[in-house]
Design a protein around this motif. Structure first.
Motif, short mmCIF file in Angstrom:
data_model
loop_
_atom_site.label_atom_id
_atom_site.label_comp_id
_atom_site.label_asym_id
_atom_site.label_seq_id
_atom_site.Cartn_x
_atom_site.Cartn_y
_atom_site.Cartn_z
N LYS A 245 62.65 89.45 39.83
CA LYS A 245 63.70 89.08 40.79
C LYS A 245 64.49 90.30 41.25
O LYS A 245 64.78 90.46 42.43
N MET A 246 64.83 91.17 40.31
CA MET A 246 65.58 92.38 40.64
C MET A 246 64.70 93.37 41.40
O MET A 246 65.15 94.03 42.33
N ARG A 247 63.45 93.49 40.98
CA ARG A 247 62.53 94.45 41.60
C ARG A 247 62.38 94.20 43.10
O ARG A 247 62.42 95.13 43.90
N ALA A 248 62.22 92.94 43.47
CA ALA A 248 62.06 92.61 44.89
C ALA A 248 63.29 93.07 45.69
O ALA A 248 63.14 93.63 46.78
N GLY A 249 64.47 92.86 45.13
CA GLY A 249 65.68 93.30 45.81
C GLY A 249 65.76 94.81 45.90
O GLY A 249 66.20 95.36 46.92
N GLY B 260 69.77 87.89 43.71
CA GLY B 260 70.43 86.69 44.20
C GLY B 260 71.90 86.87 44.53
O GLY B 260 72.55 85.94 45.00
N ARG B 261 72.45 88.07 44.27
CA ARG B 261 73.86 88.34 44.58
C ARG B 261 73.94 89.43 45.64
O ARG B 261 73.11 90.34 45.64
#
Length: 148
Positions: A51-55, A121-122
């Motif tokens: 999830k973090m990697r995509a961002g 997500g933030r």
């Protein structure tokens, strides 16, 4: 803001351990090295959490090639730097390398803020707050480099 929390918690726990009699952690410099190392382990591992990697990949400025590779390389460098901070003989070089890495990665933060991206997500931190934190972290790394 989470990296700041990890830095402070790592520093405080290391400082308490030093005061409790663990000689290797007795002093502000070893505690700071531990706090920074904890922060960089957390941020380095975030480069690989899906999830973090995509961002993070999305944060890479559009003109740079191979964003996924850049995120992987910076994550690995953060993890190597974290380990280097914990070894007194390499702490100075690790701190210098991490400070330079933070300077090199800063354009991604600017790009993300300007494009109003999200991370995990933030929404990314506003550029003013992010700049202040980046200067603070670079200053701490510089303090380790000078004192080590």
């Amino acid at each position: 803001m989470a990296p700041l929390v990890f830095l402070v918690v790592g520093f405080v726990l290391a400082r308490v351990a030093g005061l409790a009699g663990i000689d290797a952690l007795d002093g502000w410099l070893p505690a700071l090295r531990v706090g920074l190392a904890v922060m960089f382990v957390v941020t380095g591992l975030a480069h690989f959490a899906p999830k973090m990697r995509a961002g993070m990949i999305a944060m890479v400025p559009p003109g740079l090639p191979r964003p996924a590779l850049l995120v992987t390389v910076t994550g690995v460098l953060e993890l190597i730097g974290a380990v280097g901070l914990l070894i007194p003989a390499t702490a100075r070089f690790a701190a210098i390398g991490l400070a330079l890495l933070m300077v090199a990665m800063f354009p991604a933060n600017v790009s993300a803020a300007r494009r109003k991206l999200s991370l995990g997500g933030r929404p990314v931190e506003p550029i003013g707050r992010r700049t202040a934190l980046q200067i603070f972290w670079i200053g701490l790394a510089a303090a380790v480099a000078v004192a080590a």
